[in-house]
Design a protein around this motif. Structure first.
Motif, PDB file in Angstrom:
ATOM      1  N   ASP A 179       0.827  -1.209   0.000  1.00  0.00           N
ATOM      2  CA  ASP A 179       0.000   0.000   0.000  1.00  0.00           C
ATOM      3  C   ASP A 179       0.861   1.259   0.000  1.00  0.00           C
ATOM      4  O   ASP A 179       0.522   2.255  -0.657  1.00  0.00           O
ATOM      5  N   LEU A 180       1.967   1.232   0.727  1.00  0.00           N
ATOM      6  CA  LEU A 180       2.821   2.416   0.842  1.00  0.00           C
ATOM      7  C   LEU A 180       3.500   2.760  -0.481  1.00  0.00           C
ATOM      8  O   LEU A 180       3.522   3.928  -0.877  1.00  0.00           O
ATOM      9  N   VAL A 181       4.066   1.754  -1.154  1.00  0.00           N
ATOM     10  CA  VAL A 181       4.725   2.063  -2.432  1.00  0.00           C
ATOM     11  C   VAL A 181       3.699   2.493  -3.468  1.00  0.00           C
ATOM     12  O   VAL A 181       3.985   3.342  -4.327  1.00  0.00           O
ATOM     13  N   ASP A 182       2.493   1.961  -3.397  1.00  0.00           N
ATOM     14  CA  ASP A 182       1.434   2.395  -4.299  1.00  0.00           C
ATOM     15  C   ASP A 182       1.024   3.838  -4.004  1.00  0.00           C
ATOM     16  O   ASP A 182       0.771   4.623  -4.921  1.00  0.00           O
ATOM     17  N   ALA A 183       0.978   4.195  -2.724  1.00  0.00           N
ATOM     18  CA  ALA A 183       0.577   5.546  -2.338  1.00  0.00           C
ATOM     19  C   ALA A 183       1.532   6.604  -2.864  1.00  0.00           C
ATOM     20  O   ALA A 183       1.118   7.730  -3.181  1.00  0.00           O
ATOM     21  N   VAL A 184       2.824   6.276  -2.949  1.00  0.00           N
ATOM     22  CA  VAL A 184       3.803   7.243  -3.455  1.00  0.00           C
ATOM     23  C   VAL A 184       4.116   7.014  -4.932  1.00  0.00           C
ATOM     24  O   VAL A 184       5.090   7.519  -5.474  1.00  0.00           O
ATOM     25  N   GLN A 185       3.244   6.228  -5.582  1.00  0.00           N
ATOM     26  CA  GLN A 185       3.283   6.037  -7.047  1.00  0.00           C
ATOM     27  C   GLN A 185       4.595   5.410  -7.521  1.00  0.00           C
ATOM     28  O   GLN A 185       5.206   5.849  -8.487  1.00  0.00           O
ATOM     29  N   MET A 186       4.999   4.359  -6.809  1.00  0.00           N
ATOM     30  CA  MET A 186       6.168   3.576  -7.189  1.00  0.00           C
ATOM     31  C   MET A 186       5.728   2.145  -7.489  1.00  0.00           C
ATOM     32  O   MET A 186       4.763   1.643  -6.906  1.00  0.00           O
ATOM     33  N   PRO A 187       6.445   1.436  -8.398  1.00  0.00           N
ATOM     34  CA  PRO A 187       6.059   0.053  -8.736  1.00  0.00           C
ATOM     35  C   PRO A 187       6.317  -0.909  -7.583  1.00  0.00           C
ATOM     36  O   PRO A 187       7.134  -0.648  -6.698  1.00  0.00           O
ATOM     37  N   LEU A 188       5.650  -2.043  -7.639  1.00  0.00           N
ATOM     38  CA  LEU A 188       5.739  -3.011  -6.543  1.00  0.00           C
ATOM     39  C   LEU A 188       7.142  -3.578  -6.385  1.00  0.00           C
ATOM     40  O   LEU A 188       7.570  -3.872  -5.261  1.00  0.00           O
ATOM     41  N   ASP A 189       7.903  -3.704  -7.495  1.00  0.00           N
ATOM     42  CA  ASP A 189       9.248  -4.273  -7.372  1.00  0.00           C
ATOM     43  C   ASP A 189      10.224  -3.347  -6.660  1.00  0.00           C
ATOM     44  O   ASP A 189      11.364  -3.725  -6.384  1.00  0.00           O
ATOM     45  N   THR A 190       9.764  -2.140  -6.333  1.00  0.00           N
ATOM     46  CA  THR A 190      10.560  -1.220  -5.511  1.00  0.00           C
ATOM     47  C   THR A 190      11.002  -1.886  -4.218  1.00  0.00           C
ATOM     48  O   THR A 190      12.115  -1.663  -3.732  1.00  0.00           O
ATOM     49  N   LEU A 191      10.150  -2.720  -3.653  1.00  0.00           N
ATOM     50  CA  LEU A 191      10.420  -3.333  -2.355  1.00  0.00           C
ATOM     51  C   LEU A 191      11.638  -4.245  -2.372  1.00  0.00           C
ATOM     52  O   LEU A 191      12.267  -4.456  -1.331  1.00  0.00           O
ATOM     53  N   GLU A 192      11.986  -4.790  -3.542  1.00  0.00           N
ATOM     54  CA  GLU A 192      13.091  -5.730  -3.637  1.00  0.00           C
ATOM     55  C   GLU A 192      14.418  -5.059  -4.008  1.00  0.00           C
ATOM     56  O   GLU A 192      15.453  -5.717  -4.049  1.00  0.00           O
TER      57      GLU A 192
END
Length: 268
Positions: A137-150
């Motif tokens: 939810d957080l990366v989506d809120a700041v308009q970043m793709p899901l693979d940002t987490l990795e």
């Protein structure tokens, strides 16, 4: 509940003044001199002033990185001293700080997912499943793709890293953010994107911002009200549109007059 997210009364911060070798007393530096100021709920309060005016010292006191010499603060209706005494969890879930240099503020040895995991685990106490969902939810809120987490911080541009830093501040679910020169290190086009994101998050989540910058154009574009600091004091405060159109204090007029312009006043 008060309409104010933050209340400051007669806030003072001095550095030095202790005893040196051979009994000589060191001179005191008065970084903040008796400031009384409010940040209303849902408001963006811009703080402007030249380097050395006390802007960052004020910010550091609000988030507990510096203790005030005297005066009082209320954060979300609670005494600052009471929040500080209860430890980092209560403080971190009430107010968060977004730093000027986003890349330097992120641990280079950790993935973004691991970085976001820290406040979710230590401040919010979420279990693994809730943390995983919240990170998405957080990366989506700041308009970043899901693979940002990795990925790791060095893999991102300055604007992307600042979005991640904002996500980290939001992870603790605090509703008050202190933004200290958050776009000064970014290109102008990227600045505009981050400012629009901040405005959207404020409106969607009901956030309150203390926005510190030396860039008057940025402060004018995002702020509801503006406070002007000079030598540790607030010399003028008012609605942004009024303050920039008709400044009342000599220092404010000089500050606005010194700001760079795209065209000469003599050009048609």
């Amino acid at each position: 509940m008060s309409d104010n997210a933050v209340e400051m009364r007669d806030l003072v911060k001095t550095f030095g003044g202790g005893r040196r070798l051979f009994g000589r007393k060191a001179s005191e530096v008065h970084a903040v001199k008796g400031i009384s100021l409010d940040l209303q709920r849902g408001e963006t309060l811009g703080i402007v002033g030249e380097s050395g005016s006390g802007k960052s010292t004020l910010a550091r006191m609000l988030v507990g990185l510096e203790a005030p010499t005297s005066g009082t603060m209320q954060i979300d209706g609670k005494p600052w001293a009471e929040l500080a005494a209860t430890g980092s969890r209560a403080f971190g879930r009430t107010i968060q700080y977004v730093f000027q240099d986003p890349v330097a503020s992120l641990n280079p040895r950790k993935t973004i997912g691991e970085i976001l995991d820290v406040p979710l685990r230590l401040l919010c106490g979420y279990d693994a499943g809730k943390r995983a969902s919240r990170k998405k939810d957080l990366v989506d809120a700041v308009q970043m793709p899901l693979d940002t987490l990795e990925r790791f911080p060095h893999e991102f541009s300055g604007g992307q890293a600042q979005r991640i830093a904002i996500a980290r501040a939001l992870a603790a679910e605090a509703r008050i953010l202190v933004l200290d020169e958050p776009v000064s290190a970014l290109d102008v086009s990227v600045q505009a994107q981050v400012l629009l994101l901040l405005q959207q998050l404020r409106d969607d989540l009901g956030l309150s911002y203390l926005f510190i910058s030396h860039d008057l154009a940025v402060v004018e574009s995002i702020s509801d009200r503006v406070a002007v600091m000079y030598l540790g004091e607030v010399v003028e405060v008012g609605p942004a549109a009024r303050l920039f159109a008709a400044p009342q204090h000599d220092y404010t007029r000089a500050l606005i007059a010194s700001a760079p312009r795209l065209t000469s006043p003599d050009m048609a």
